[in-house]
Scaffold this active site. Structure first.
Site, PDB file in Angstrom:
ATOM      1  N   CYS A  77      27.114  43.968  51.004  1.00  0.00           N
ATOM      2  CA  CYS A  77      27.475  43.931  52.428  1.00  0.00           C
ATOM      3  C   CYS A  77      26.769  45.001  53.275  1.00  0.00           C
ATOM      4  CB  CYS A  77      28.986  44.030  52.588  1.00  0.00           C
ATOM      5  SG  CYS A  77      29.761  45.206  51.481  1.00  0.00           S
TER       6      CYS A  77
ATOM      7  N   HIS B   6      31.092  47.691  58.659  1.00  0.00           N
ATOM      8  CA  HIS B   6      30.442  48.834  58.009  1.00  0.00           C
ATOM      9  C   HIS B   6      29.469  49.498  58.988  1.00  0.00           C
ATOM     10  CE1 HIS B   6      32.262  47.574  54.368  1.00  0.00           C
ATOM     11  NE2 HIS B   6      31.230  47.113  53.709  1.00  0.00           N
TER      12      HIS B   6
HETATM   13  P1  NAP Z   1      38.977  40.510  45.913  1.00  0.00           P
HETATM   14  O1  NAP Z   1      39.684  40.553  47.215  1.00  0.00           O
HETATM   15  O2  NAP Z   1      39.429  41.439  44.847  1.00  0.00           O
HETATM   16  O3  NAP Z   1      38.994  38.996  45.351  1.00  0.00           O
HETATM   17  C1  NAP Z   1      38.576  38.674  44.037  1.00  0.00           C
HETATM   18  C2  NAP Z   1      38.785  37.204  43.752  1.00  0.00           C
HETATM   19  O4  NAP Z   1      38.381  36.979  42.394  1.00  0.00           O
HETATM   20  C3  NAP Z   1      40.244  36.725  43.863  1.00  0.00           C
HETATM   21  O5  NAP Z   1      40.273  35.420  44.392  1.00  0.00           O
HETATM   22  C4  NAP Z   1      40.711  36.689  42.409  1.00  0.00           C
HETATM   23  O6  NAP Z   1      41.740  35.740  42.159  1.00  0.00           O
HETATM   24  C5  NAP Z   1      39.434  36.258  41.707  1.00  0.00           C
HETATM   25  N1  NAP Z   1      39.448  36.621  40.297  1.00  0.00           N
HETATM   26  C6  NAP Z   1      39.724  37.834  39.744  1.00  0.00           C
HETATM   27  N2  NAP Z   1      39.693  37.757  38.385  1.00  0.00           N
HETATM   28  C7  NAP Z   1      39.411  36.471  38.074  1.00  0.00           C
HETATM   29  C8  NAP Z   1      39.239  35.744  36.858  1.00  0.00           C
HETATM   30  N3  NAP Z   1      39.389  36.339  35.642  1.00  0.00           N
HETATM   31  N4  NAP Z   1      38.938  34.421  36.919  1.00  0.00           N
HETATM   32  C9  NAP Z   1      38.812  33.806  38.105  1.00  0.00           C
HETATM   33  N5  NAP Z   1      38.964  34.426  39.321  1.00  0.00           N
HETATM   34  C10 NAP Z   1      39.256  35.738  39.289  1.00  0.00           C
HETATM   35  O7  NAP Z   1      37.421  40.843  46.099  1.00  0.00           O
HETATM   36  P2  NAP Z   1      36.486  40.601  47.412  1.00  0.00           P
HETATM   37  O8  NAP Z   1      36.454  41.822  48.241  1.00  0.00           O
HETATM   38  O9  NAP Z   1      36.843  39.296  48.024  1.00  0.00           O
HETATM   39  O10 NAP Z   1      35.054  40.530  46.738  1.00  0.00           O
HETATM   40  C11 NAP Z   1      34.642  39.408  45.968  1.00  0.00           C
HETATM   41  C12 NAP Z   1      33.199  39.613  45.511  1.00  0.00           C
HETATM   42  O11 NAP Z   1      32.343  39.701  46.652  1.00  0.00           O
HETATM   43  C13 NAP Z   1      33.007  40.920  44.726  1.00  0.00           C
HETATM   44  O12 NAP Z   1      32.066  40.713  43.709  1.00  0.00           O
HETATM   45  C14 NAP Z   1      32.496  41.881  45.789  1.00  0.00           C
HETATM   46  O13 NAP Z   1      31.726  42.918  45.243  1.00  0.00           O
HETATM   47  C15 NAP Z   1      31.668  40.970  46.663  1.00  0.00           C
HETATM   48  N6  NAP Z   1      31.526  41.349  48.087  1.00  0.00           N
HETATM   49  C16 NAP Z   1      32.613  41.708  48.820  1.00  0.00           C
HETATM   50  C17 NAP Z   1      32.443  42.005  50.178  1.00  0.00           C
HETATM   51  C18 NAP Z   1      33.590  42.414  51.076  1.00  0.00           C
HETATM   52  O14 NAP Z   1      33.319  42.829  52.212  1.00  0.00           O
HETATM   53  N7  NAP Z   1      34.844  42.323  50.640  1.00  0.00           N
HETATM   54  C19 NAP Z   1      31.192  41.913  50.750  1.00  0.00           C
HETATM   55  C20 NAP Z   1      30.102  41.515  49.983  1.00  0.00           C
HETATM   56  C21 NAP Z   1      30.290  41.224  48.644  1.00  0.00           C
HETATM   57  P3  NAP Z   1      43.306  36.179  42.020  1.00  0.00           P
HETATM   58  O15 NAP Z   1      43.808  36.404  43.416  1.00  0.00           O
HETATM   59  O16 NAP Z   1      43.925  35.019  41.363  1.00  0.00           O
HETATM   60  O17 NAP Z   1      43.326  37.436  41.192  1.00  0.00           O
END
Ligand code: NAP
Length: 349
Positions: free
Chosen positions: A148, A241
């Protein structure tokens, strides 16, 4: 496009911070329609509205709230999967989907540096999409969206790189809470605080821009070659950010020329008039107290990058401040724009 003709898409990690943004941004999308939502085993089998900790101000779209969350298995009724999976599991799951013929557009770090996977910012390196011809995924494809903070930074760097060349770069980030996922948003560790560490982030910022700004040469990407030093901090801001950048350029140039290069910057998504493309990818602000997350993060549908405070620097040539929306431009919105570019180039049929 009629609803029946829309391309079916699934969201992997639909309950997360990025997953929720996908659901919100794809409501009423002209080309794509969400047909499937998945998350971890603990959420699978349950209704979305009863499981998700919805953190967005707009309500859960009606078409999604009653939907049953599925497991992340490649038996979904869709052509594209947008992945917002936790990086601890994303690598294998995304590969499994690609090997089963799905087009995977990922936000996780796992495949970003694979040599046959584009790390795509549609305004910056649309030609890198050609590298997917080298992939051997049995009909499927993996395309990745950069980190991001990398996206905002690299969009600001692209016009500098093309017009003046970059010698070296230093960047210090102030990153929003929503970038830390739902677990950080549910904690209180960020309140009245600055956390001077984000796991893996500095390494991503020091490497990803070099791949994105690299040249695509017949069948491989040759990375750009200049040193980047990054320090990343979590601050008490919900979305957006902010990055303080210092840059040394190859050519001596006036600040007026730099601002003009930013203001004139337009690329493939604007020429193709893609649905999620910002009208102007970069907005430059002359007021010395801008850009601010509260005021500028949503500019141009949250898809534009805001820049301000360009001034001479005693150590480098110039310094400036960049702001971008981390879950829109930096994640879900950026990925949707990648899919739109692929559709416009007939890579999705
Ligand atoms: P998050 O809020 O922690 O969401 C993670 C997701 O992954 C949830 O839907 C979770 O489902 C699922 N998950 C976790 N363990 C799993 C498993 N064993 N099998 C299947 N699904 C599973 O994270 P996020 O911030 O959205 O980020 C997601 C990804 O995008 C990460 O890799 C992060 O580095 C990247 N990213 C994030 C941003 C940002 O601004 N947030 C920006 C760019 C990239 P449950 O709810 O069922 O646990």
């Amino acid at each position: 496009m009629n609803t029946e003709l829309k391309i079916k898409v699934g969201i992997l990690g639909a309950t997360g911070s990025v997953g929720q943004k996908f659901i919100s941004l794809l409501e009423n999308h002209p080309w794509f329609e969400i047909t499937e939502i998945t998350a971890s085993e603990k959420s699978a089998g349950k209704k979305y509205k009863e499981t998700v900790n919805w953190v967005l101000s707009n309500p859960i779209p009606k078409s999604i709230s009653e939907k049953i969350i599925k497991k992340c298995k490649p038996n979904l009724d869709c052509k594209i999967v947008f992945s917002g999976l936790d990086s601890s599991v994303a690598g294998e799951i995304e590969k499994d989907f690609a090997q089963n013929g799905y087009i995977v557009i990922s936000n996780s770090r796992n495949h970003r540096m694979d040599k046959d996977v584009p790390l795509l910012i549609p305004e910056v390196n649309p030609d890198h999409l050609n590298i997917i011809n080298n992939q051997k995924y049995n009909g499927g494809v993996i395309v990745t969206n950069p980190n991001c903070s990398t996206i905002g930074l690299t969009m600001a760097l692209k016009p500098l790189m093309d017009n003046f060349g970059i010698e070296s770069l230093n960047v210090v980030t102030m990153q929003a809470i929503s970038g830390g996922g739902i677990s950080l948003m549910q904690s209180d560790s960020y309140i009245d605080n600055v956390i001077p560490f984000i796991s893996g982030e500095e390494d991503k910022m020091e490497t990803e821009p070099l791949k994105i700004l690299g040249n695509f040469n017949s069948d491989k990407i040759e990375n750009a070659d200049f040193p980047i030093s990054a320090q990343c901090n979590r601050v008490n801001v919900f979305d957006g950010h902010t990055e303080c950048v210092q840059v040394k350029l190859k050519k001596k140039v006036s600040s007026e020329k730099i601002i003009k290069a930013w203001q004139n910057f337009k690329a493939e998504p604007q020429f193709l008039d893609l649905p999620s493309a910002p009208v102007n990818p970069i907005h430059y602000f002359v007021d010395e107290n801008l850009p601010q997350p509260k005021l500028q993060k949503d500019i141009d549908k949250g898809m534009a990058v805001s820049i301000g405070r360009l001034r001479e620097d005693k150590l480098f040539d110039y310094k400036f401040v960049v702001l971008s929306h981390n879950t829109i431009r930096g994640a879900a919105g950026g990925s949707i724009l990648c899919a739109e570019l692929m559709y416009a180039q007939s890579l999705i049929k």
